[in-house]
Scaffold this active site. Structure first.
Site, PDB file in Angstrom:
ATOM      1  CG  ASN A  32      55.364  56.735  49.116  1.00  0.00           C
ATOM      2  OD1 ASN A  32      54.813  56.728  47.986  1.00  0.00           O
ATOM      3  ND2 ASN A  32      55.576  55.726  49.969  1.00  0.00           N
ATOM      4  CB  SER A 125      39.521  46.673  51.668  1.00  0.00           C
ATOM      5  OG  SER A 125      39.107  45.812  50.807  1.00  0.00           O
ATOM      6  CE1 TYR A 150      43.312  44.770  49.980  1.00  0.00           C
ATOM      7  CE2 TYR A 150      44.981  46.572  50.454  1.00  0.00           C
ATOM      8  CZ  TYR A 150      43.937  46.111  50.064  1.00  0.00           C
ATOM      9  OH  TYR A 150      42.779  47.097  50.115  1.00  0.00           O
ATOM     10  CE  LYS A 154      43.590  48.690  53.366  1.00  0.00           C
ATOM     11  NZ  LYS A 154      43.978  50.157  53.182  1.00  0.00           N
TER      12      LYS A 154
HETATM   13  C1  WQD Z   1      37.230  41.924  40.332  1.00  0.00           C
HETATM   14  C2  WQD Z   1      36.756  40.659  39.579  1.00  0.00           C
HETATM   15  C3  WQD Z   1      38.380  38.950  39.127  1.00  0.00           C
HETATM   16  C4  WQD Z   1      41.097  40.912  36.610  1.00  0.00           C
HETATM   17  C5  WQD Z   1      40.395  43.785  44.859  1.00  0.00           C
HETATM   18  C6  WQD Z   1      41.144  43.908  46.348  1.00  0.00           C
HETATM   19  C7  WQD Z   1      40.431  44.936  46.984  1.00  0.00           C
HETATM   20  C8  WQD Z   1      40.296  46.411  46.293  1.00  0.00           C
HETATM   21  C9  WQD Z   1      39.668  45.870  44.788  1.00  0.00           C
HETATM   22  C10 WQD Z   1      42.307  47.762  46.838  1.00  0.00           C
HETATM   23  C11 WQD Z   1      37.171  39.278  40.169  1.00  0.00           C
HETATM   24  C12 WQD Z   1      37.894  39.584  38.016  1.00  0.00           C
HETATM   25  C13 WQD Z   1      40.056  40.414  37.442  1.00  0.00           C
HETATM   26  C14 WQD Z   1      40.954  40.214  35.466  1.00  0.00           C
HETATM   27  C15 WQD Z   1      38.915  39.012  36.055  1.00  0.00           C
HETATM   28  N1  WQD Z   1      41.915  46.616  46.211  1.00  0.00           N
HETATM   29  N2  WQD Z   1      39.022  39.740  37.081  1.00  0.00           N
HETATM   30  N3  WQD Z   1      40.286  39.351  35.128  1.00  0.00           N
HETATM   31  O1  WQD Z   1      39.836  41.261  43.532  1.00  0.00           O
HETATM   32  O2  WQD Z   1      37.319  41.982  43.898  1.00  0.00           O
HETATM   33  O3  WQD Z   1      39.349  43.315  44.866  1.00  0.00           O
HETATM   34  O4  WQD Z   1      40.903  44.932  44.078  1.00  0.00           O
HETATM   35  O5  WQD Z   1      41.628  48.362  47.500  1.00  0.00           O
HETATM   36  O6  WQD Z   1      40.920  44.941  48.314  1.00  0.00           O
HETATM   37  O7  WQD Z   1      40.770  42.780  46.876  1.00  0.00           O
HETATM   38  O8  WQD Z   1      38.824  43.234  42.224  1.00  0.00           O
HETATM   39  O9  WQD Z   1      39.131  44.392  40.057  1.00  0.00           O
HETATM   40  O10 WQD Z   1      41.023  42.531  40.941  1.00  0.00           O
HETATM   41  O11 WQD Z   1      38.684  41.666  40.547  1.00  0.00           O
HETATM   42  O12 WQD Z   1      38.446  37.970  35.542  1.00  0.00           O
HETATM   43  O13 WQD Z   1      42.034  40.439  34.574  1.00  0.00           O
HETATM   44  O14 WQD Z   1      37.243  40.661  38.226  1.00  0.00           O
HETATM   45  O15 WQD Z   1      38.458  37.631  39.351  1.00  0.00           O
HETATM   46  O16 WQD Z   1      36.092  38.496  40.331  1.00  0.00           O
HETATM   47  P1  WQD Z   1      38.993  42.233  43.808  1.00  0.00           P
HETATM   48  P2  WQD Z   1      39.492  42.926  40.948  1.00  0.00           P
END
Ligand code: WQD
Length: 337
Positions: A32, A125, A150, A154
């Site tokens: 979409n 996920s 979210y 899932k």
């Molecule tokens: C990874 C690590 C943050 C950003 C999420 C969803 C998961 C999937 C992937 C959809 C964590 C740290 C992050 C920043 C940081 N989404 N971080 N500074 O949260 O493990 O997973 O995204 O499918 O379902 O839950 O991924 O990349 O957001 O974070 O320190 O600016 O990096 O705290 O430890 P996450 P993420």
């Protein structure tokens, strides 16, 4: 074999379309365009020299879903990526997530029930595990109370699929992704986060290319080797290939269960600081960052036990963290020039 890929112009969807086409599948994409760009179609075609059939459909519109399946009667399988996926946004706007991630799934499954032999792959996920007790995480780890709407969508999605598969001809595979990162090595497709990236790696590459001033590291007081949180970062092309082998398993359908679940990760955990160090190595750039407080909802660590996918799917991640970060950096530089 004609495969429908919903959300096929999105980050993981587009990389999966490429790998499906490379394997000789005919692909039809529904998207979409809320969180993707039509230009991704050109990128896919530049890589595979085959332009997938594309239909701009919003899966929340039941009639459009019905009309699509009336028109495409020869769909052999569906890989369902189309969903909203920002954890923080889901907390602020839960109904957007329940409508988009649940209604759309129900409408798709209603159409699949009418297909002779329906093969269905669901984008799930590792979020469903919450903070798992034991590392690495196996598929038997308990699904814990969701930390966000979210994550809840899932969990609910997996339950809906299991309930429907019991009473229909639908065979399904649930793929629980860990942390997808990187871009196609050609740099023709990659991640296109809208606005300020919520995820670590796109924020890193946008900082390195000068779009962001510095990275905020969310917490360095976790009980891990260096105090920062640990995740299992998997190259998006490895993840895409997991979908192809899962689909091939469903199509062969040799005495498989109605619903199978697989963790898709590298099996290796990396802390935020380790990702930064690895990025500085592959990019040869110093990454400006500061340590700030923890982000609400984050788990301490999550990385996959991939024995089941290795043994049953015959799938194993091929790329290292550095390979994935290098591809992400190449992509970021390309789209910013
Ligand atoms: C990874 C690590 C943050 C950003 C999420 C969803 C998961 C999937 C992937 C959809 C964590 C740290 C992050 C920043 C940081 N989404 N971080 N500074 O949260 O493990 O997973 O995204 O499918 O379902 O839950 O991924 O990349 O957001 O974070 O320190 O600016 O990096 O705290 O430890 P996450 P993420």
């Amino acid at each position: 074999m004609k495969i429908l890929v919903t959300g096929g112009l999105g980050f993981i969807g587009s990389h999966t379309v490429v790998e499906l086409q490379n394997e000789g599948f005919e692909v039809v994409v529904i998207d979409n365009l809320f969180n993707s760009s039509i230009d991704v179609l050109d990128g896919i075609e530049r890589i595979t020299k085959k332009r997938p059939v594309f239909e701009n459909i919003d899966l929340r519109d039941k009639k459009s879903v019905q009309d699509f399946f009336a028109k495409h009667k020869d769909i052999n399988g569906v890989i369902h990526f189309a969903a909203s996926k920002a954890v923080g946004e889901s907390v602020e706007n839960p109904l957007l997530y329940y409508e988009n991630n649940i209604n759309a799934l129900v409408y798709l499954l209603q159409e699949l029930q009418a297909i002779e032999k329906a093969n269905f792959i669901f984008s799930s996920s590792c979020t469903v595990y919450g903070q798992a007790e034991k590392m690495p995480i196996t598929e038997n780890a308990p699904v814990q109370e969701a930390m966000s709407p979210y994550g809840n969508t899932k969990q609910i999605g997996e339950e809906i699929i299991s309930d429907v598969a019991k009473v229909s001809n639908i065979n399904a595979i649930l793929l629980r992704y860990f942390n997808p990162i990187g871009a196609h090595p050609s740099a023709e497709i990659g991640e296109l986060p809208l606005g300020v990236p919520q995820n670590l790696v796109p924020f890193i590459t946008q900082t390195a290319v000068g779009l962001r001033k510095e990275l905020s590291v969310f917490g360095d007081d976790y009980p891990t080797s260096d105090g920062t949180a640990v995740r299992d970062y998997i190259h998006v092309v490895d993840l895409a290939n997991a979908h192809v082998v899962a689909l091939q398993r469903l199509i062969k359908n040799k005495n498989i269960q109605k619903v199978e679940t697989f963790n898709i990760g590298t099996g290796k955990g990396s802390s935020v600081l380790e990702v930064i160090t690895a990025f500085e190595k592959v990019s040869n750039k110093k990454l400006p960052y500061k340590i700030v407080g923890r982000r609400a909802g984050d788990v301490i660590e999550a990385y996959a036990n991939t024995d089941k996918a290795n043994k049953i799917l015959g799938w194993q991640a091929q790329s290292s963290l550095e390979d994935a970060l290098s591809s992400a950096w190449k992509w970021e530089q390309k789209i910013r020039n």
